[in-house]
Design an enzyme around this catalytic site. Structure first.
Site, short mmCIF file in Angstrom:
data_model
loop_
_atom_site.label_atom_id
_atom_site.label_comp_id
_atom_site.label_asym_id
_atom_site.label_seq_id
_atom_site.Cartn_x
_atom_site.Cartn_y
_atom_site.Cartn_z
CG ASP A 167 82.74 21.09 31.76
OD1 ASP A 167 81.94 20.38 31.12
OD2 ASP A 167 82.39 22.04 32.47
CB THR A 199 70.61 21.30 45.66
OG1 THR A 199 70.76 20.35 44.59
CG2 THR A 199 69.29 22.03 45.47
CG ASP A 232 83.20 20.27 35.46
OD1 ASP A 232 83.30 19.15 34.90
OD2 ASP A 232 82.12 20.70 35.90
NE ARG A 274 78.85 18.94 42.16
CZ ARG A 274 79.76 19.56 42.89
NH1 ARG A 274 80.13 19.05 44.04
NH2 ARG A 274 80.30 20.67 42.49
C1 PRP Z 1 81.23 15.69 38.87
C2 PRP Z 1 82.17 14.52 39.13
C3 PRP Z 1 81.40 13.69 40.11
C4 PRP Z 1 80.69 14.74 40.93
C5 PRP Z 1 81.43 14.90 42.22
O1 PRP Z 1 80.25 15.34 37.98
O2 PRP Z 1 82.51 13.81 37.98
O3 PRP Z 1 80.46 12.82 39.51
O4 PRP Z 1 80.72 15.95 40.17
O5 PRP Z 1 80.77 15.74 43.07
P1 PRP Z 1 80.06 15.26 44.41
O6 PRP Z 1 81.04 14.40 45.11
O7 PRP Z 1 79.83 16.58 45.12
O8 PRP Z 1 78.78 14.58 44.07
P2 PRP Z 1 79.21 16.41 37.38
O9 PRP Z 1 78.00 16.49 38.22
O10 PRP Z 1 79.93 17.70 37.12
O11 PRP Z 1 78.76 15.74 36.03
P3 PRP Z 1 79.60 15.43 34.70
O12 PRP Z 1 80.64 14.38 35.05
O13 PRP Z 1 78.57 14.96 33.76
O14 PRP Z 1 80.26 16.72 34.25
N1 URA Z 2 83.12 17.95 40.21
C1 URA Z 2 84.27 18.23 39.55
O1 URA Z 2 84.41 17.87 38.37
N2 URA Z 2 85.21 18.90 40.20
C2 URA Z 2 85.10 19.28 41.48
O2 URA Z 2 86.03 19.90 42.04
C3 URA Z 2 83.90 18.99 42.15
C4 URA Z 2 82.92 18.31 41.48
#
Ligand code: PRP
Ligand code: URA
Length: 209
Positions: free
Chosen positions: A203, A108, A200, A104
Site C-alpha cells: 500500500d 487466516t 503495509d 495474504r
Molecule cells: C505482504 C508482503 C508479503 C506478505 C508478508 O503482501 O508484501 O508478500 O504480506 O507476509 P507473510 O510473511 O505473513 O506472508 P500482501 O499480502 O499484503 O500483498 P500485496 O503486496 O499485494 O499488498
Molecule cells: N505485510 C506487510 O506489508 N507488512 C507487514 O507488517 C506484514 C505483512
C-alpha cells in the site's frame, strides 16, 4: 541450516529510519525501497564467482577479474516485491525477471497464489526472491516452493524487514535458502503485521492506503 544476513550498514539504517516513518510519502518510500534493495544486493551477490581476464590498462598489462558468466533471475513477489526490482537491476542489468503473485488472506494470514511466470531457462539460473516484508513467512515460503518445482540452480531470499517468526518459518521450510534482510524486528502483532515494521509495504509503495 540456511545463512541469515542482516545488512545493518549505516547507510541502510539511515534509509530504513525514513522508510519506517509514517509521515514518509509514496514517492520517497518507493525510492528508498529501491535504494535499500540495491545496497542489500551488494551483500547478497558477494559469493558470485569471478574469472581472470587479461586486459591492457593505459599503463600496461593487468590480470583483472570479471563475473564468470553466472546467470541470475530475480523474482519479486507481487505486489510489494516489485518495489525492489529497479534497485537490483541497477547493479545486475542482465538479470531476468520472473513474477509470483500472492496475497495474504486477511482472516487466516495464509498466502493465496494468483500468478506465476518464470523465465523458461530457470534451470540454468540462480534465483533471488524479493519481498520487502517477511512477516509470518508464509508468502516467501510458498513462493519458494513454487519456484523449486522448476528446479533453478539455487535460491536466495532478499527482504527488507523481517520478524523472528518469519525467519524461523522460512528456515524451517527451506533450510537450503540463504536469507538477506536489512532489519530483524521485534515480533508480529495480532494481525500478523511486523512490530514496529513499516506498515503495509504494498500500500505504501503503490499509494493504495
Ligand atoms: C505482504 C508482503 C508479503 C506478505 C508478508 O503482501 O508484501 O508478500 O504480506 O507476509 P507473510 O510473511 O505473513 O506472508 P500482501 O499480502 O499484503 O500483498 P500485496 O503486496 O499485494 O499488498
Ligand atoms: N505485510 C506487510 O506489508 N507488512 C507487514 O507488517 C506484514 C505483512
Amino acid at each position: 541450516m540456511s545463512m541469515v544476513t542482516i545488512t545493518n550498514h549505516p547507510l541502510i539504517q539511515h534509509k530504513l529510519s525514513i522508510l519506517r516513518d509514517k509521515n514518509t510519502g509514496t514517492n520517497e518510500f518507493r525510492a528508498l525501497v529501491s535504494e535499500i534493495a540495491m545496497l542489500e544486493c551488494y551483500e547478497a551477490t558477494r559469493d558470485l564467482p569471478l574469472e581472470p581476464k587479461e586486459i591492457e590498462t593505459p599503463i600496461g598489462p593487468c590480470t583483472a577479474h570479471e563475473l564468470a558468466g553466472r546467470k541470475l533471475c530475480i523474482v519479486p513477489i507481487l505486489r510489494a516485491g516489485l518495489g525492489m526490482v529497479d534497485g537490483i537491476l541497477n547493479l545486475i542489468p542482465s538479470a531476468k525477471v520472473g513474477h509470483i503473485g500472492l496475497y495474504r488472506d486477511p482472516e487466516t494470514h495464509l498466502p493465496v497464489p494468483y500468478y506465476c511466470k518464470l523465465p523458461q531457462d530457470i534451470q540454468e539460473r540462480d534465483v533471488i526472491v524479493l519481498d520487502p516484508m517477511l512477516a509470518t513467512g508464509g508468502s516467501a515460503s510458498d513462493a519458494i516452493t513454487q519456484i523449486k518445482a522448476f528446479h533453478p540452480k539455487s535460491i536466495k531470499f532478499m527482504g527488507i524487514v523481517a520478524a523472528p517468526e518469519g525467519l524461523q518459518a522460512l528456515q524451517k521450510d527451506h533450510p537450503d535458502v540463504d536469507i538477506f534482510c536489512a532489519a530483524l524486528d521485534e515480533k508480529l502483532n495480532e494481525n500478523a503485521y511486523i512490530v514496529p515494521g513499516l506498515g503495509d509495504a504494498g500500500d505504501r509503495i503503490f499509494g493504495t492506503l
